[in-house]
Design an enzyme around this catalytic site. Structure first.
Site, PDB file in Angstrom:
ATOM      1  CE  LYS A 139     -55.791  90.515 -78.352  1.00  0.00           C
ATOM      2  NZ  LYS A 139     -54.954  91.592 -77.768  1.00  0.00           N
ATOM      3  CG  ASP A 164     -52.178  89.000 -73.718  1.00  0.00           C
ATOM      4  OD1 ASP A 164     -51.121  88.324 -73.767  1.00  0.00           O
ATOM      5  OD2 ASP A 164     -52.259  90.186 -74.110  1.00  0.00           O
ATOM      6  CE  LYS A 191     -50.886  91.360 -71.240  1.00  0.00           C
ATOM      7  NZ  LYS A 191     -50.532  92.710 -71.703  1.00  0.00           N
ATOM      8  CG  ASP A 212     -56.375  90.288 -74.843  1.00  0.00           C
ATOM      9  OD1 ASP A 212     -56.788  91.399 -75.246  1.00  0.00           O
ATOM     10  OD2 ASP A 212     -55.242  89.855 -75.093  1.00  0.00           O
ATOM     11  CG  ASP A 220     -48.005  91.581 -73.652  1.00  0.00           C
ATOM     12  OD1 ASP A 220     -49.041  90.930 -73.878  1.00  0.00           O
ATOM     13  OD2 ASP A 220     -47.904  92.428 -72.749  1.00  0.00           O
ATOM     14  CD  GLU A 273     -51.751  89.124 -77.322  1.00  0.00           C
ATOM     15  OE1 GLU A 273     -50.777  89.808 -76.970  1.00  0.00           O
ATOM     16  OE2 GLU A 273     -52.919  89.418 -77.014  1.00  0.00           O
ATOM     17  NE  ARG A 307     -49.336  94.747 -82.231  1.00  0.00           N
ATOM     18  CZ  ARG A 307     -48.791  95.856 -81.762  1.00  0.00           C
ATOM     19  NH1 ARG A 307     -47.818  96.457 -82.429  1.00  0.00           N
ATOM     20  NH2 ARG A 307     -49.223  96.382 -80.642  1.00  0.00           N
TER      21      ARG A 307
HETATM   22  N1  BES Z   1     -54.272  92.688 -74.653  1.00  0.00           N
HETATM   23  C1  BES Z   1     -53.214  93.605 -74.580  1.00  0.00           C
HETATM   24  C2  BES Z   1     -53.686  95.058 -74.600  1.00  0.00           C
HETATM   25  C3  BES Z   1     -54.274  95.592 -73.323  1.00  0.00           C
HETATM   26  C4  BES Z   1     -53.463  95.886 -72.247  1.00  0.00           C
HETATM   27  C5  BES Z   1     -55.617  95.844 -73.231  1.00  0.00           C
HETATM   28  C6  BES Z   1     -54.016  96.406 -71.089  1.00  0.00           C
HETATM   29  C7  BES Z   1     -56.161  96.394 -72.094  1.00  0.00           C
HETATM   30  C8  BES Z   1     -55.359  96.664 -71.011  1.00  0.00           C
HETATM   31  C9  BES Z   1     -52.277  93.428 -75.767  1.00  0.00           C
HETATM   32  O1  BES Z   1     -52.130  92.135 -76.231  1.00  0.00           O
HETATM   33  C10 BES Z   1     -50.930  93.886 -75.319  1.00  0.00           C
HETATM   34  O2  BES Z   1     -50.394  93.289 -74.449  1.00  0.00           O
HETATM   35  N2  BES Z   1     -50.413  94.947 -75.942  1.00  0.00           N
HETATM   36  C11 BES Z   1     -49.160  95.483 -75.585  1.00  0.00           C
HETATM   37  C12 BES Z   1     -48.458  95.900 -76.847  1.00  0.00           C
HETATM   38  C13 BES Z   1     -47.036  96.312 -76.637  1.00  0.00           C
HETATM   39  C14 BES Z   1     -46.200  95.112 -76.237  1.00  0.00           C
HETATM   40  C15 BES Z   1     -46.521  96.929 -77.905  1.00  0.00           C
HETATM   41  C16 BES Z   1     -49.405  96.667 -74.665  1.00  0.00           C
HETATM   42  O3  BES Z   1     -50.353  97.429 -74.899  1.00  0.00           O
HETATM   43  O4  BES Z   1     -48.676  96.810 -73.696  1.00  0.00           O
HETATM   44 ZN    ZN Z   2     -53.720  90.873 -75.899  1.00  0.00          ZN
HETATM   45 MN    MN Z   3     -50.640  91.064 -75.173  1.00  0.00          MN
END
Ligand code: BES
Ligand code: ZN
Ligand code: MN
Length: 486
Positions: A258, A263, A270, A281, A340, A342, A344
């Site tokens: 990825k 992000d 966020k 990210d 968010d 994104e 996947r």
């Molecule tokens: N890059 C983030 C995941 C992440 C968050 C990694 C905090 C490390 C620390 C990912 O893109 C994301 O934002 N995932 C969301 C998914 C949710 C919206 C289903 C998450 O984990 O909040």
């Molecule tokens: Zn992300």
């Molecule tokens: Mn995200």
């Protein structure tokens, strides 16, 4: 850093020529193997309360009488396992950090003769403790004057130590590349920059590297990847790098990373606190490129393909909105319920693209979910796969490389959460089991090959005072790839 080995027995350490002598002691009995001079120094340090046979303890002696080296460091280690030896090496080298030693000689007492694992652990510990980020802070203080590390071992261990030092150095170079890329801020490490770095790596090691631009990505029909990229002024890239160490007909291992260079969350934005850490990210991308470097260095007889979809996730005027439906390269449609989620969305098209290589297996690596951090914390990477044999191989590589991973469930029952009334699937499945439903989403694009997913959201970087990329899981991935060589 220059790593060497030298044949020496523990009862001659006082006469070894070096700037610093690091003596790692596995257990109290180790002291009996030392020569009289060092045994006396050690007993003295213990008697004065400066040293204990406790994990993590280390003491630095300056100009001790009767020893050729200008400094002696004693470092304690519990059981003589590679894991605790690595911790002791790190503590010992830590004592010399910032100092004037250019050449350190390392001896281990109480652990039998050196082995490949021990040599590799030493290189990893030195690499981790001496790395300094400078790209946007050129004045950062140096880690010290250390230039050369010599592992003292018996004659019988020489061959194994040579191999261990070589693998350790290749892995350390891969880890350093991953850390360098991931530590760079989002305005430096853009998708374009990652593409350029992949090209550079290709030139250095004679690899085939293609970097596709937006037009080429459109042609491939990657509607899901492009949907994420459309909110940013920064153009996306799709990187494909190939290492050939075996016949072209041999099925390759494919690694997918990825590469979200920043992000923001997009329209599902966020919160401001700690958002800077979302420059990490692209840790998955950094780790697969780091692994490619390590593998290209070690030249195993196998084929490896590294794929990196990379873009920014921004809330621009053209950004995707919650409820938008996009069509992935696989033909499956996706309702984007949360912009968010994104990672996947860019990975699914890369996983479909991977089919063309008829892979022996595909492993994707991603800072995918905050839920994985809640589940496993910052120690274990999350491993998801329905393939027990592949899980066993990845876990064995994890153990051997001292790069912890933990298998998580991936039962079909979790798929329910991704149902959508407006598309073949939604891109989120609610808060419960968030790391698992994210993996379930990816699984829908991996029907044509053996596949595993590594969620490195908790392990790719550290927060707080030690904020910075870890380079994980380059050690795990490199060991896994090397284990597949014929
Ligand atoms: N890059 C983030 C995941 C992440 C968050 C990694 C905090 C490390 C620390 C990912 O893109 C994301 O934002 N995932 C969301 C998914 C949710 C919206 C289903 C998450 O984990 O909040
Ligand atoms: Zn992300
Ligand atoms: Mn995200």
């Amino acid at each position: 850093m220059d790593f060497r080995q030298h044949t020496a027995s523990l009862d001659t350490l006082a006469s070894v020529a070096c700037d610093a002598l690091l003596v790692v002691l596995a257990g109290e009995k180790a002291e009996r193997t030392l020569d009289a001079t060092l045994a006396r120094l050690l007993a003295d340090a213990v008697a004065h309360g400066d040293f204990e046979f406790k994990r993590g303890k280390a003491v630095l002696l300056h100009r001790p009488a009767g020893v050729k080296a200008a400094r002696v460091v004693f470092a304690a280690c519990g059981a003589a396992t590679p894991k605790s030896l690595k911790a002791a090496f790190a503590a010992g080298v830590g004592q010399l950090k910032g100092g004037g030693s250019r050449h350190v000689a390392v001896a281990v007492g109480g652990a039998g003769d050196a082995s490949a694992e021990l040599a590799e652990a030493l290189v990893a510990a030195v690499g981790e403790t001496t790395y300094v980020y400078r790209h946007t802070k050129p004045g950062a203080p140096a880690a010290g004057a250390l230039e050369r590390v010599t592992l003292l071992c018996g004659k019988a261990a020489a061959k194994a130590v040579t191999q261990g030092l070589a693998r350790g150095q290749a892995v350390a170079a891969g880890v350093t590349l991953a850390r360098e890329l991931a530590n760079r801020p989002g305005n430096h490490c853009t998708p374009t920059y990652l593409g350029e770095q992949a090209k550079k790596l290709g030139k250095e090691y004679g690899l085939k590297v293609e970097v596709l631009d937006r037009k080429a990505i459109e042609k491939l029909g990657m509607g899901s990847f492009l949907a994420v990229a459309q909110g940013s002024a920064e153009p996306p890239r799709f990187i494909v790098a190939q290492y050939h160490g075996a016949a072209k007909t041999q099925a390759p291992i494919v690694l997918v990373g990825k590469g979200i260079t920043f992000d923001t969350g997009g329209i599902s934005i966020k919160p401001a606190a700690e958002m800077d850490e979302m420059k990490f990210d692209m840790g998955g991308a950094a780790s697969v490129l780091g692994t490619l470097r390590a593998v290209a260095e070690l030249k195993p007889k196998l084929n490896l393909v590294v794929i990196v979809p990379t873009c920014e996730n921004m809330p621009g005027g053209r950004a995707i909105k919650p409820g938008d439906v996009v069509k992935s390269m696989s033909g499956q449609t996706i309702e984007i319920l949360n912009t968010d989620a994104e990672g996947r969305l860019i990975l699914c098209d890369a996983l479909t693209y991977a089919e063309r290589f008829k892979p022996a297996c595909v492993v994707d690596v991603a800072t995918l979910t905050g839920a994985c951090v809640i589940a496993l914390g910052h120690h274990h990477t999350g491993l998801f796969t329905a393939d027990d044999a592949l899980a066993a191989q990845l876990l064995a590589a994890s153990t051997a490389s001292l790069d912890p991973a933990w298998r998580m469930p991936l039962d079909e029952e979790y798929e329910e959460a991704l149902k959508s009334n407006f598309a073949d699937m939604g891109n989120v499945g609610g808060r419960a089991g968030g790391a698992i439903t994210a993996a379930m989403f990816l699984r829908k694009f991996t029907g044509k090959y053996r596949w595993a997913h590594l969620d490195i959201a908790g392990t790719a970087w550290k927060s707080g005072a030690a904020k910075g990329a870890t380079g994980r899981p380059v050690p795990l991935l490199t060991h896994f790839v090397m284990s597949q060589a014929s």
